[in-house]
Each structure stands twice: as structure tokens, then as C-alpha cells.
Scaffold this motif. Structure first.
Motif, PDB file in Angstrom:
ATOM      1  N   PRO A  28       0.832  -1.212   0.000  1.00  0.00           N
ATOM      2  CA  PRO A  28       0.000   0.000   0.000  1.00  0.00           C
ATOM      3  C   PRO A  28       0.861   1.255   0.000  1.00  0.00           C
ATOM      4  O   PRO A  28       1.851   1.333   0.730  1.00  0.00           O
ATOM      5  CB  PRO A  28      -0.793  -0.098   1.313  1.00  0.00           C
ATOM      6  CG  PRO A  28      -0.108  -1.111   2.157  1.00  0.00           C
ATOM      7  CD  PRO A  28       0.903  -1.846   1.325  1.00  0.00           C
ATOM      8  N   MET A  30       0.777   5.881  -0.864  1.00  0.00           N
ATOM      9  CA  MET A  30      -0.017   7.082  -1.158  1.00  0.00           C
ATOM     10  C   MET A  30       0.498   7.768  -2.424  1.00  0.00           C
ATOM     11  O   MET A  30       0.176   8.935  -2.678  1.00  0.00           O
ATOM     12  CB  MET A  30       0.013   8.039   0.023  1.00  0.00           C
ATOM     13  CG  MET A  30      -0.622   7.419   1.270  1.00  0.00           C
ATOM     14  SD  MET A  30      -1.165   8.633   2.466  1.00  0.00           S
ATOM     15  CE  MET A  30       0.366   9.448   2.834  1.00  0.00           C
ATOM     16  N   GLY A  31       1.305   7.058  -3.217  1.00  0.00           N
ATOM     17  CA  GLY A  31       1.764   7.615  -4.486  1.00  0.00           C
ATOM     18  C   GLY A  31       2.971   8.517  -4.347  1.00  0.00           C
ATOM     19  O   GLY A  31       3.626   8.539  -3.312  1.00  0.00           O
ATOM     20  N   HIS A  34       8.894   6.609  -5.016  1.00  0.00           N
ATOM     21  CA  HIS A  34      10.353   6.759  -5.080  1.00  0.00           C
ATOM     22  C   HIS A  34      10.980   5.391  -4.816  1.00  0.00           C
ATOM     23  O   HIS A  34      10.268   4.388  -4.639  1.00  0.00           O
ATOM     24  CB  HIS A  34      10.818   7.821  -4.075  1.00  0.00           C
ATOM     25  CG  HIS A  34      10.312   7.619  -2.674  1.00  0.00           C
ATOM     26  ND1 HIS A  34      10.642   6.508  -1.915  1.00  0.00           N
ATOM     27  CD2 HIS A  34       9.469   8.348  -1.896  1.00  0.00           C
ATOM     28  CE1 HIS A  34      10.060   6.593  -0.734  1.00  0.00           C
ATOM     29  NE2 HIS A  34       9.321   7.688  -0.701  1.00  0.00           N
ATOM     30  N   GLY A  36      12.228   4.092  -2.290  1.00  0.00           N
ATOM     31  CA  GLY A  36      11.793   3.418  -1.051  1.00  0.00           C
ATOM     32  C   GLY A  36      10.571   2.545  -1.324  1.00  0.00           C
ATOM     33  O   GLY A  36      10.522   1.367  -0.940  1.00  0.00           O
ATOM     34  N   SER A  39      11.499  -0.451  -3.367  1.00  0.00           N
ATOM     35  CA  SER A  39      12.177  -1.533  -2.633  1.00  0.00           C
ATOM     36  C   SER A  39      11.138  -2.479  -2.015  1.00  0.00           C
ATOM     37  O   SER A  39      11.379  -3.683  -1.918  1.00  0.00           O
ATOM     38  CB  SER A  39      13.102  -0.959  -1.554  1.00  0.00           C
ATOM     39  OG  SER A  39      12.356  -0.486  -0.444  1.00  0.00           O
ATOM     40  N   TYR A  71      -0.154  17.388  -1.002  1.00  0.00           N
ATOM     41  CA  TYR A  71       0.629  16.152  -1.136  1.00  0.00           C
ATOM     42  C   TYR A  71       0.962  15.894  -2.610  1.00  0.00           C
ATOM     43  O   TYR A  71       0.079  15.959  -3.466  1.00  0.00           O
ATOM     44  CB  TYR A  71      -0.143  14.970  -0.541  1.00  0.00           C
ATOM     45  CG  TYR A  71       0.747  13.806  -0.176  1.00  0.00           C
ATOM     46  CD1 TYR A  71       1.387  13.763   1.059  1.00  0.00           C
ATOM     47  CD2 TYR A  71       0.977  12.769  -1.070  1.00  0.00           C
ATOM     48  CE1 TYR A  71       2.225  12.712   1.395  1.00  0.00           C
ATOM     49  CE2 TYR A  71       1.814  11.709  -0.740  1.00  0.00           C
ATOM     50  CZ  TYR A  71       2.428  11.700   0.497  1.00  0.00           C
ATOM     51  OH  TYR A  71       3.262  10.651   0.825  1.00  0.00           O
ATOM     52  N   PHE A 145       3.754  -5.490   2.639  1.00  0.00           N
ATOM     53  CA  PHE A 145       5.110  -4.972   2.837  1.00  0.00           C
ATOM     54  C   PHE A 145       5.059  -3.500   3.237  1.00  0.00           C
ATOM     55  O   PHE A 145       4.379  -2.695   2.587  1.00  0.00           O
ATOM     56  CB  PHE A 145       5.920  -5.167   1.547  1.00  0.00           C
ATOM     57  CG  PHE A 145       6.079  -6.628   1.206  1.00  0.00           C
ATOM     58  CD1 PHE A 145       7.206  -7.332   1.589  1.00  0.00           C
ATOM     59  CD2 PHE A 145       5.061  -7.309   0.547  1.00  0.00           C
ATOM     60  CE1 PHE A 145       7.327  -8.691   1.318  1.00  0.00           C
ATOM     61  CE2 PHE A 145       5.173  -8.664   0.257  1.00  0.00           C
ATOM     62  CZ  PHE A 145       6.316  -9.363   0.641  1.00  0.00           C
ATOM     63  N   GLY A 147       7.502  -0.114   5.055  1.00  0.00           N
ATOM     64  CA  GLY A 147       8.862   0.371   5.263  1.00  0.00           C
ATOM     65  C   GLY A 147       9.155   0.629   6.732  1.00  0.00           C
ATOM     66  O   GLY A 147       8.314   1.135   7.472  1.00  0.00           O
ATOM     67  N   LYS A 149      10.996   2.885   7.522  1.00  0.00           N
ATOM     68  CA  LYS A 149      11.027   4.356   7.562  1.00  0.00           C
ATOM     69  C   LYS A 149       9.916   4.866   8.485  1.00  0.00           C
ATOM     70  O   LYS A 149      10.111   5.783   9.264  1.00  0.00           O
ATOM     71  CB  LYS A 149      10.846   4.891   6.135  1.00  0.00           C
ATOM     72  CG  LYS A 149      10.352   6.299   5.998  1.00  0.00           C
ATOM     73  CD  LYS A 149      11.474   7.267   6.220  1.00  0.00           C
ATOM     74  CE  LYS A 149      11.122   8.709   5.959  1.00  0.00           C
ATOM     75  NZ  LYS A 149       9.752   9.075   5.880  1.00  0.00           N
ATOM     76  N   ASP A 150       8.727   4.261   8.349  1.00  0.00           N
ATOM     77  CA  ASP A 150       7.598   4.601   9.221  1.00  0.00           C
ATOM     78  C   ASP A 150       7.541   3.533  10.313  1.00  0.00           C
ATOM     79  O   ASP A 150       6.649   2.685  10.336  1.00  0.00           O
ATOM     80  CB  ASP A 150       6.309   4.652   8.404  1.00  0.00           C
ATOM     81  CG  ASP A 150       6.367   5.723   7.334  1.00  0.00           C
ATOM     82  OD1 ASP A 150       6.005   6.861   7.620  1.00  0.00           O
ATOM     83  OD2 ASP A 150       6.824   5.422   6.210  1.00  0.00           O
ATOM     84  N   GLN A 153       4.405   3.108  12.463  1.00  0.00           N
ATOM     85  CA  GLN A 153       3.322   2.548  11.640  1.00  0.00           C
ATOM     86  C   GLN A 153       3.491   1.033  11.502  1.00  0.00           C
ATOM     87  O   GLN A 153       2.527   0.270  11.625  1.00  0.00           O
ATOM     88  CB  GLN A 153       3.354   3.220  10.267  1.00  0.00           C
ATOM     89  CG  GLN A 153       2.441   2.592   9.239  1.00  0.00           C
ATOM     90  CD  GLN A 153       2.416   3.403   7.957  1.00  0.00           C
ATOM     91  OE1 GLN A 153       1.729   4.400   7.883  1.00  0.00           O
ATOM     92  NE2 GLN A 153       3.159   2.989   6.958  1.00  0.00           N
ATOM     93  N   VAL A 176      15.300   3.075   2.759  1.00  0.00           N
ATOM     94  CA  VAL A 176      16.129   3.455   1.605  1.00  0.00           C
ATOM     95  C   VAL A 176      16.475   4.941   1.752  1.00  0.00           C
ATOM     96  O   VAL A 176      15.594   5.766   2.013  1.00  0.00           O
ATOM     97  CB  VAL A 176      15.391   3.199   0.278  1.00  0.00           C
ATOM     98  CG1 VAL A 176      16.235   3.654  -0.904  1.00  0.00           C
ATOM     99  CG2 VAL A 176      15.053   1.715   0.150  1.00  0.00           C
ATOM    100  N   LEU A 184      14.526   8.591   1.995  1.00  0.00           N
ATOM    101  CA  LEU A 184      13.609   8.965   0.911  1.00  0.00           C
ATOM    102  C   LEU A 184      12.204   9.134   1.478  1.00  0.00           C
ATOM    103  O   LEU A 184      11.759   8.354   2.324  1.00  0.00           O
ATOM    104  CB  LEU A 184      13.587   7.892  -0.172  1.00  0.00           C
ATOM    105  CG  LEU A 184      14.869   7.677  -0.960  1.00  0.00           C
ATOM    106  CD1 LEU A 184      14.620   6.711  -2.112  1.00  0.00           C
ATOM    107  CD2 LEU A 184      15.416   8.980  -1.503  1.00  0.00           C
TER     108      LEU A 184
HETATM  109  P1  AMP Z   1       3.616   6.264   1.822  1.00  0.00           P
HETATM  110  O1  AMP Z   1       3.363   6.356   0.349  1.00  0.00           O
HETATM  111  O2  AMP Z   1       4.422   7.380   2.387  1.00  0.00           O
HETATM  112  O3  AMP Z   1       2.376   5.946   2.609  1.00  0.00           O
HETATM  113  O4  AMP Z   1       4.552   4.985   2.007  1.00  0.00           O
HETATM  114  C1  AMP Z   1       4.156   3.724   1.550  1.00  0.00           C
HETATM  115  C2  AMP Z   1       5.096   2.693   2.102  1.00  0.00           C
HETATM  116  O5  AMP Z   1       6.437   2.975   1.668  1.00  0.00           O
HETATM  117  C3  AMP Z   1       5.139   2.677   3.643  1.00  0.00           C
HETATM  118  O6  AMP Z   1       5.173   1.333   4.101  1.00  0.00           O
HETATM  119  C4  AMP Z   1       6.423   3.404   3.945  1.00  0.00           C
HETATM  120  O7  AMP Z   1       7.008   3.032   5.170  1.00  0.00           O
HETATM  121  C5  AMP Z   1       7.295   2.955   2.788  1.00  0.00           C
HETATM  122  N1  AMP Z   1       8.425   3.871   2.602  1.00  0.00           N
HETATM  123  C6  AMP Z   1       8.352   5.224   2.449  1.00  0.00           C
HETATM  124  N2  AMP Z   1       9.597   5.744   2.376  1.00  0.00           N
HETATM  125  C7  AMP Z   1      10.464   4.711   2.488  1.00  0.00           C
HETATM  126  C8  AMP Z   1      11.893   4.590   2.503  1.00  0.00           C
HETATM  127  N3  AMP Z   1      12.684   5.663   2.389  1.00  0.00           N
HETATM  128  N4  AMP Z   1      12.432   3.370   2.639  1.00  0.00           N
HETATM  129  C9  AMP Z   1      11.641   2.268   2.771  1.00  0.00           C
HETATM  130  N5  AMP Z   1      10.296   2.304   2.766  1.00  0.00           N
HETATM  131  C10 AMP Z   1       9.715   3.507   2.632  1.00  0.00           C
END
Ligand code: AMP
Length: 283
Positions: A28, A30-31, A34, A36, A39, A71, A145, A147, A149-150, A153, A176, A184
Motif C-alpha cells: 500500500p 499514497m503515491g 520513489h 523506497g 524496494s 501532497y 510490505f 517500510g 522508515k515509518d 506505523q 532506503v 527517501l
Molecule cells: P507512503 O506512500 O508514504 O504511505 O509509504 C508507503 C510505504 O512505503 C510505507 O510502508 C512506507 O514506510 C514505505 N516507505 C516510504 N519511504 C520509504 C523509505 N525511504 N524506505 C523504505 N520504505 C519507505
């Protein structure tokens, strides 16, 4: 790659895969994708037969004074990146399809969501846990899956999956970073060049703490102070820096290997987060 924008089409597609004995992985997002995000797609590709990615800017996880309207978004670019990454299905939808009139049910994880980001972003995690539950129900993956990073969460979602006996494994994936250390984030797009330089304070502070820990420093306050010093030097506005237990996010007075140093700060008007598990390799 299929592009599905209808909830029942999505469920039908993944049900057919499951019926054929295929393992479905889910990422999942939010667009504003990058490396991250990609990965996570790579991890899903490696572990599953089919990969579904959602791009949904979830309004319920934003507070009234947050950046929902600003955003970044570029669906055409996201779509091309996902196609290139070998994703089988992209799911997009609208807030009104996810939260139709009369919507009244929320998923809340108690305790873990009160602290760290939860303290300054009221309602944020309730929005996250609710939308992730809905998406998991629609996709029916065996693995999803997320990250590191959060980090909060990830811990909250793993708690939710365990508490509600959801038939999915919530897999954490490493952070990442840019070559200079900045984690990122889609929100990095808000930073002007001077802020981009100041934003390095978060990762530099974590690296300083990591080096101090490697040199024998185990005091939580001392490790937190190392991060705070970098933030102060960069005139970043600290929200929190805390040494926490990676399992339950409880604050730790003394660091042990794997303890997580977590930081949130504003650089200009951009709120950034980062963390590092002490003793783990810096990526
Ligand atoms: P978001 O689009 O910000 O909601 O992120 C979607 C998923 O990507 C979440 O599980 C984040 O933790 C993961 N994510 C965002 N940035 C990174 C990063 N730099 N490295 C690894 N996972 C990431």
C-alpha cells in the motif's frame, strides 16, 4: 500490468489468483513513488507470485491542518514505475468509494498510537489502521510490505494483524536513503535547496548516535542528545527524539543492540521522520 479502479474488480482479480494457488503480495502507498516504495515492490516480487500496489491518498490519516491538499501526486509516473518494476496490478480509488456516505467503522490500536507521531498527529494512526484493514480485506494478500522508515506505523500494523488474527504477514523492509543519508520520502519534494541541506540533520544525528553507541555509549539521554545537537545546529524544530524498544515502542533509558532511535522534526514547514536500529548496519 492491470490498472484496477473498482473495488469489486480488485477483489475478483486477487480471488482468481488465490484460487489458482498463487501467493499474492501487497504494497500500500499514497503515491509520488520513489526508490523506497520500489524496494517494497522488489521484496514483494521476491517473496510472492503476484504483486498488487495501491496508490491511494488516504484523507482519514491527515489532520485538518496537515498537507493533504499539497501532497505530491503524479499517477502517470507512478504507473510507469510500477509497470517497469513488474507489478501485476495497480489499484487506485477515490475517497468516496473507500468512505461512502454512512461510513461509520474504524479500527484503532490503543496505546502504541498515543506516543511519538501519534502524540502530535491526532487520529493519524486510526486513519492508517482503518484504510490498511480495508485494503487487506479487498486484496487478500498472504504478505503485505511496509517500510521501516515509518517504524511506528509498522509496529502498530503488526500489532493490529496479530490482535485481529488477520490472515496476512506484515513484513518490514529496510529504510532506503539518498547517498548523503536523507531517508527517501514523498515529502522531500517540499524542501527547497537550503532546507534539503538542513534536513540532513536527522540522518546525521542518527549516525552520530550510532557511532557513539558503537563506541560504547549506552545512555538513552546521551544518544538522544546527539540527535538533538544536529537538529539544533540546523535550526530544525524538534517534535521528538526517543530511544525506544522496537517491539512495543516503550522508551528505553539504556540502549541495547536493536533499540530504535526515532526522530521527528520540522524543517521549514515540512515535517520529517527518521529512525535507526542501533547496531544495525547503516544503509
Ligand atoms: P507512503 O506512500 O508514504 O504511505 O509509504 C508507503 C510505504 O512505503 C510505507 O510502508 C512506507 O514506510 C514505505 N516507505 C516510504 N519511504 C520509504 C523509505 N525511504 N524506505 C523504505 N520504505 C519507505
Amino acid at each position: 500490468m492491470k490498472h484496477l479502479d473498482d473495488l469489486s474488480q480488485l477483489s475478483a482479480a486477487t480471488a482468481a489468483w488465490r484460487a489458482a494457488g498463487l501467493h499474492v503480495g501487497f504494497v500500500p502507498t499514497m503515491g509520488a513513488l520513489h526508490a523506497g516504495h520500489l524496494s517494497l515492490v522488489g521484496a514483494a516480487r521476491a517473496a510472492c507470485d503476484r504483486v498488487v500496489v495501491s496508490v491511494f491518498l488516504n484523507p482519514t490519516q491527515f489532520g485538518p491542518n496537515e498537507d493533504l491538499d499539497a501532497y505530491p501526486s503524479d499517477l502517470a509516473r507512478d504507473r510507469a514505475l510500477l509497470e517497469e518494476a513488474g507489478v501485476d496490478a495497480l489499484f487506485t480509488t477515490s475517497p468516496s468509494a473507500m468512505y461512502p456516505d454512512g461510513f461509520a467503522t474504524w479500527v484503532e490500536v490503543e496505546g502504541l498510537t498515543d506516543r511519538l507521531c501519534g502524540a502530535s498527529r491526532e487520529g493519524h494512526f486510526r486513519g492508517v489502521t482503518t484504510v490498511v484493514t480495508k485494503l487487506l480485506n479487498l486484496v487478500g494478500p498472504c504478505r503485505a510490505f511496509f517500510g521501516e522508515k515509518d517504524r511506528q506505523q509498522l509496529v502498530v500494523l503488526q500489532r493490529m494483524v496479530a490482535d485481529l488474527n488477520l490472515p496476512v504477514e506484515a513484513v518490514g523492509c529496510p529504510i532506503v536513503r539518498e547517498p548523503d543519508g536523507l531517508a527517501l520520502s514523498s515529502r522531500n519534494a517540499y524542501l527547497d535547496p537550503a532546507e534539503r541541506t538542513r534536513a540532513l540533520a536527522l540522518s546525521q544525528g542518527l549516525r552520530d548516535a550510532q557511532q557513539a553507541f558503537a563506541g560504547g555509549e549506552t545512555s538513552g539521554p546521551a544518544l538522544e542528545a546527539a540527535v538533538r545537537a544536529r537538529l539544533e545546529a540546523a535550526a530544525a524544530e524538534l517534535d521528538y527524539v526517543e530511544l525506544v524498544d522496537p517491539g512495543n515502542l516503550a522508551r528505553l533509558a539504556v540502549a541495547v543492540p536493536g533499540a530504535v532511535l526515532a526522530v521527528a522534526a520540522k524543517v521549514g514547514s515540512t515535517r520529517l521522520i527518521d529512525n535507526h536500529a542501533l547496531g544495525q548496519p547503516w544503509r
